[in-house]
Enzyme design. Structure first.
Site, PDB file in Angstrom:
ATOM      1  N   ARG A  89       0.579  -1.175   0.096  1.00  0.00           N
ATOM      2  CA  ARG A  89       0.219   0.136   0.155  1.00  0.00           C
ATOM      3  C   ARG A  89       0.864   1.273   0.227  1.00  0.00           C
ATOM      4  O   ARG A  89       0.209   2.443  -0.468  1.00  0.00           O
ATOM      5  CB  ARG A  89      -0.947  -0.116   1.346  1.00  0.00           C
ATOM      6  CG  ARG A  89      -0.138   0.098   2.354  1.00  0.00           C
ATOM      7  CD  ARG A  89      -0.825   0.201   3.758  1.00  0.00           C
ATOM      8  NE  ARG A  89      -1.889   0.980   3.861  1.00  0.00           N
ATOM      9  CZ  ARG A  89      -1.496   2.156   4.581  1.00  0.00           C
ATOM     10  NH1 ARG A  89      -0.034   2.585   4.648  1.00  0.00           N
ATOM     11  NH2 ARG A  89      -2.255   3.436   4.640  1.00  0.00           N
ATOM     12  N   GLY A 291       4.972  -4.923  -4.156  1.00  0.00           N
ATOM     13  CA  GLY A 291       5.637  -5.370  -3.100  1.00  0.00           C
ATOM     14  C   GLY A 291       5.436  -7.057  -2.936  1.00  0.00           C
ATOM     15  O   GLY A 291       6.067  -7.799  -3.282  1.00  0.00           O
ATOM     16  N   GLU A 292       4.282  -7.293  -2.286  1.00  0.00           N
ATOM     17  CA  GLU A 292       3.904  -8.601  -2.025  1.00  0.00           C
ATOM     18  C   GLU A 292       3.854  -9.710  -3.083  1.00  0.00           C
ATOM     19  O   GLU A 292       4.197 -10.793  -2.713  1.00  0.00           O
ATOM     20  CB  GLU A 292       2.572  -8.855  -0.811  1.00  0.00           C
ATOM     21  CG  GLU A 292       2.955  -7.924   0.565  1.00  0.00           C
ATOM     22  CD  GLU A 292       1.674  -8.076   1.310  1.00  0.00           C
ATOM     23  OE1 GLU A 292       0.581  -8.660   1.003  1.00  0.00           O
ATOM     24  OE2 GLU A 292       1.622  -7.397   2.367  1.00  0.00           O
TER      25      GLU A 292
END
Lengths: 337, 163
Positions: A89, A291-292
């Site tokens: 986020r 990112g993840e």
């Protein structure tokens, strides 16, 4: 000994941000007397490059060089509120908060510069290199430093800005269950090529080819860093990381990270990364979170590649040699039809 | 057992320190010498983050008793740059994006420097071997391997004295 090769594919849609009770982050910006801009955040850089991205966004909106932006992520007790660095986020939420804060700070800067140059602030432009000039009249200009000094010592004003981005809480529709949990979704596809040793049960990943659609790559080099590092981590989750097996009991299992297996530099595959850009309407400059998801898409691709190679479907991670050999034995007793 | 004075050279500078029995070199470097670039990772020789050179040999400073450093020449990451100029490895780590959280970086560079000091033009396999005792959680290793190979190429173009 038989070595079997296989290829597997995965596709992932991944949400940027989350919903819970609403998802806000704030940014505060102020100019120092030296014409530097301090961006105060409570968001933390874990090594993913948050400070670099936030510097880029602030510099772009303020119209100043990146060198004059100072990212201060010092203290969550005293800084403006941030929900945190998670859920892919940070770029989206904090980037948007910085755009809002930097827009206000830029307007304050141009107001002061306009008074000094005796023109309307709307007629001014920044060169991104530390100067503010009248549009079309590059000779009529003032440095950001002089404008900051004038604000402090002549006009008694702050050059500052407040920013917040809030993804409001979304309640599920009572009838349909529909809701709006995230701000946008990034997409990925990974192809894994593996070699399975049916005698030892070992799986070697030969190549991970990934395409990521992430809205806009604000820093392409760091996006590739995330993809390559995430590919490794996904492979590590798929094949290595566990505190099992341990025989005959837990006392014989790994007790710390020195005994916890992860792939080393000799175990890595060839990585290939492709970045696609379809700007998100809500993202800062169109960016989505990267990112993840980079650690997720390799996992099903590797599991599928193992199935392709040797015909056994293992649905519990990590796919250790022990699990693979047991599955191969079971398949040999009851051959697939 | 009593503390004793131990003398060694750290990045070219003479040191004489009061060392307690059993004190680890990594702690002496960080806490008594202020050389905080060397990281204390696992503290049991498993991760390579604390790698320093002792008499030009890469060693895990968490496993070295500081008393045994008497008379030794110790090089840490702080000594890799010279005359305010980064070592080719440091330049290459930046250029190849070979660092993320940075915790492994100093140990990686010291392990790689030991390789390049004895083999200035290593094959990829030799780089992998040299880094095999160093753990990285972020990069996937490929950018680090690429950086070491790029640094070797960079050093090959420099006059010998600068290397």
């Amino acid at each position: 000994m038989t070595r079997l090769r296989g290829r597997g594919i995965s596709a992932v849609n991944y949400p940027t941000g989350m919903n819970l009770g609403g998802d806000p982050s704030q940014a505060l910006i102020h100019a120092t007397t030296t014409g530097n801009f301090v961006v105060t955040l409570s968001s933390v850089d874990l090594g993913q490059g948050l400070r670099t991205i936030m510097t880029q966004i602030a510099a772009e909106v303020l119209g100043v060089p990146p060198e004059s932006v100072i990212i201060d992520t010092a203290d969550t007790d005293t800084g403006p509120h941030c929900m945190g660095t998670f859920a892919s986020r940070a770029t989206h939420r904090i980037g948007n908060a910085i755009i809002m804060a930097a827009t206000e700070a830029r307007n304050a800067l141009l107001d002061v510069a306009g008074e000094e140059l005796e023109v309307a602030a709307a007629d001014l432009e920044t060169d991104g290199d530390g100067r503010i000039a009248v549009k079309g009249v590059p000779g009529k200009s003032i440095s950001v430093l002089d404008a900051a000094l004038a604000a402090h010592f002549k006009y008694g004003r702050t050059i500052s800005g407040r920013g917040i981005y809030l993804k409001p809480r979304s309640y599920p529709d009572f009838e349909t269950g529909a809701m709006d949990p995230d701000s946008c979704q990034a997409h990925a596809c990974t192809i894994a090529e593996v070699e399975v040793d049916t005698e030892t049960g070992e799986v070697r990943v030969l190549k991970l080819t990934s395409a990521y659609e992430i809205g806009r790559a604000l820093n392409p080099m760091m996006v590739e860093q995330q993809i390559v590092g995430g590919s490794w981590m996904g492979m590590s989750h798929a094949l290595y990381e566990t505190t099992e097996p341990y025989y005959p009991d837990r006392a014989h299992g790994p007790v710390d990270f020195a005994e916890y297996l992860m792939p080393g530099p000799a175990d890595i595959p060839q990585y290939d990364a492709v970045i696609l850009e379809r700007p998100s309407a809500s993202g800062p400059f169109g960016a989505k979170g990267i990112g993840e998801m980079t650690a997720n898409s390799p996992i099903p691709a590797i599991a599928n590649a193992i199935f392709d190679a040797c015909g056994v479907r293992i649905d519990e991670l990590p796919i250790t040699p022990e699990k693979l050999l047991r599955a191969l034995d079971a398949a040999a007793v009851a051959p697939r039809r | 057992m009593r503390s004793s004075f131990v003398s060694f050279t750290l990045n070219g500078e003479e040191k004489e320190l009061l060392i307690a029995p059993g004190q680890r070199l990594v702690d002496v470097l960080r806490e008594q010498c202020g050389a905080m670039g060397t990281r204390n990772g696992c503290g049991q020789g498993g991760c390579g983050a604390c790698t320093v050179h002792v008499d030009a040999v890469p060693m895990l400073s968490c496993l070295v008793l500081a008393e045994l450093a008497e008379g030794c020449d110790i090089l840490t990451i702080e000594g890799a740059a010279r005359d305010r100029t980064l070592h080719a490895l440091q330049e290459a780590f930046v250029a190849e994006a070979a660092t993320q959280c940075g915790f492994c970086t100093a140990g990686m560079i010291m392990a790689a420097k030991a390789l390049l000091d004895r083999d200035p033009a290593p094959q990829r396999e030799a780089v992998v071997e040299a880094l095999s005792g160093n753990v990285c959680r972020c990069t996937g290793y490929e950018p680090i391997i690429a950086a070491v190979l790029a640094a070797a190429a960079m050093l090959a173009r420099l006059p010998a004295a600068a290397a």
